[in-house]
Structure formats: C-alpha cells, structure tokens
Design an enzyme around this catalytic site. Structure first.
Site, PDB file in Angstrom:
ATOM      1  N   SER A 258       0.837  -1.199   0.000  1.00 53.02           N
ATOM      2  CA  SER A 258       0.000   0.000   0.000  1.00 53.02           C
ATOM      3  C   SER A 258       0.870   1.246   0.000  1.00 53.02           C
ATOM      4  O   SER A 258       1.991   1.238   0.527  1.00 53.02           O
ATOM      5  CB  SER A 258      -0.903   0.025   1.238  1.00 53.02           C
ATOM      6  OG  SER A 258      -1.566   1.266   1.367  1.00 53.02           O
TER       7      SER A 258
ATOM      8  N   TYR B 204      -2.201  -1.627  10.196  1.00 49.28           N
ATOM      9  CA  TYR B 204      -2.124  -1.961   8.773  1.00 49.28           C
ATOM     10  C   TYR B 204      -0.821  -1.461   8.174  1.00 49.28           C
ATOM     11  O   TYR B 204      -0.161  -2.165   7.407  1.00 49.28           O
ATOM     12  CB  TYR B 204      -3.321  -1.335   8.061  1.00 49.28           C
ATOM     13  CG  TYR B 204      -3.384  -1.560   6.571  1.00 49.28           C
ATOM     14  CD1 TYR B 204      -3.728  -2.798   6.047  1.00 49.28           C
ATOM     15  CD2 TYR B 204      -3.133  -0.516   5.679  1.00 49.28           C
ATOM     16  CE1 TYR B 204      -3.819  -3.000   4.680  1.00 49.28           C
ATOM     17  CE2 TYR B 204      -3.220  -0.711   4.310  1.00 49.28           C
ATOM     18  CZ  TYR B 204      -3.567  -1.952   3.817  1.00 49.28           C
ATOM     19  OH  TYR B 204      -3.649  -2.139   2.455  1.00 49.28           O
TER      20      TYR B 204
END
Length: 254
Positions: A147, A160
């Site tokens: 990401s 995350y």
C-alpha cells in the site's frame, strides 16, 4: 498483452477488487489462474465466469488465511484442482493480494485486531511462499500487494501500516535469497482504488473528489490500473527487476 501461455498463477483474495482484476489480466495473457477466496464463493464464481467468458482458464480455491495450517490447506486444494484441470504440477506466478485492515490510532487498536492484521498481511504470505517454493519453477514470479501508506505517516490505521511495512521487507529479503533461481520478488503499492473497500467513500461526489485529490491525475484508481502493472511483473519483461517497491498510486505520495 504479454505471453503467459503455459504458466500457472495463484492470486490470493481474487474474488473481488484488485485481486479479481489481476486474476483476469493474467488469464487474458494466457495463464491458468487459481482464484482464491475466503468465504465469498459467489464473488469467486463471478471472477471465474468472467475469465472463462473471455476465453481464459481458471479454477477457484476456498481457504481462510491468517490461521494455523492455512498454507497447507490452500496448497492441498491448489494441487487437487490443478490435477483436475489436467495441468502439469507446479507454480509460476504467486500474487499475494488478500489482506485486512483495522482503522484506529495506536490507542484504539486491540491486541486481537493487531494480531489478525499481522497474520493476514504478513504471516500468511510468508508461509504461502515457504510452502509454494518447492512447487515454483525456476524463473518464477512473486508479487506482493502492499500500500502507498508505507510511504506516509498515516496514524489512523497504524496496525495496517506496520503490517504492510513488514511485507515490503519480506519482498526485499526474498529477492536476494531467491535470485539464484531466477525468481523475482516485487511489491506493488496502490493508493486509493475504486473497489468494495472504498465504495462508501466514492458513493458521493464529495467523497470521490476527496480521494481523487490525492492523485496528481485528480482521479481515483481503477483495479485495472494495478492489474496492468502486475502483468508486467509477472512476465519475462520484468526478468531484471527484483526487490522493488513499485508505486501504483497515481502519484499520491509525491
């Protein structure tokens, strides 16, 4: 299109979103694709039907990741389905797209949420690679989907961020370790992409505009934007590229 004829690919989390787009693109380029899903068999069947309708070849595998024994269970199903297709045993392309995120700052994250985030985003890819390596042919491709948040300070989903940072470290380390076999290992780092994950935010003009503003193109990414780059990394065209983090965020981190 790139020539992936005779190749076998496994894409985790490919029933929807980015994973579905990658599975469809690899199949369009000629690969036999294992479409992995956790519990949404309806969505997985939709991916399978889309691939076969376009003339591609695929099969589905249902398996929960991030739990003990997940790699063994997934590859047992993979081997069985591959044989049922009459395909040669082995694996050429392994794409780790399955993941989860818990939103919250460090004071809000629970131990259970943290453990689940690490288990699905880091531990599962680690052991899937471990179990997949003896199946993977020399010259294979491993693609980890991370990401854009690993390039930013994004406190509202810290667990995350930490997990995806670990996945990127795994990429670099394995690239060095597996180079002698001609196996490349790379990371894709998307920004905001129009999928079920962002559906609530793109449902209104204001929400869509806010996400689009992150990109230099003033647009929300599409799953195909990520899948097309994955196709390059899966092909022989990327044979001299390994250990890299490829930003596919539309310039969101500039």
């Amino acid at each position: 299109m790139r020539d992936l004829n005779g190749k076998t690919a496994l894409v985790t989390g490919s029933s929807r979103g980015i994973g579905r787009a990658i599975a469809q693109r690899l199949a369009r380029d000629g690969a036999l694709v294992a479409v992995h899903y956790h519990s949404n068999d309806t969505a997985a069947k939709e991916t399978l039907e889309a691939i076969t309708a376009a003339g591609g070849r695929a099969f589905t595998i249902g398996a929960e990741l991030g739990v003990p024994g997940d790699a063994e269970a997934l590859f047992a199903a993979f081997d069985t389905e591959l044989a049922a297709c009459g395909a040669e045993p082995g694996l050429d392309i392994l794409v780790h797209n399955a993941g989860t995120r818990f939103r919250g700052r460090i004071g809000q994250a629970t131990e259970e949420e943290f453990d689940r985030t690490i288990a699905l985003n880091v531990k599962a890819p680690f052991f899937l690679i471990q179990h997949g390596l003896h199946r993977m042919r020399d010259g294979g491709r491993i693609i980890n989907v991370s990401s854009a948040v690993t390039s930013l300070a994004y406190p509202t989903q810290i667990a995350y961020n930490v997990a995806k940072g670990g996945l990127e470290t795994l990429t670099r380390t394995l690239a060095k370790d597996l180079g002698e076999r001609g196996i490349t290992v790379n990371t894709l780092a998307p920004g905001f992409v129009e999928t079920h994950v962002t559906a609530a935010r793109t449902a209104t003009p204001e929400g869509r505009a806010a996400l689009a503003a992150y990109s230099v193109f003033d647009s929300v990414g599409q799953p195909a934007d990520i899948a097309d780059v994955a196709a390059v990394l899966a092909s022989d065209d990327s044979r001299w590229v390994t250990g890299q983090r490829i930003d596919v965020s539309g310039g969101s981190t500039l």
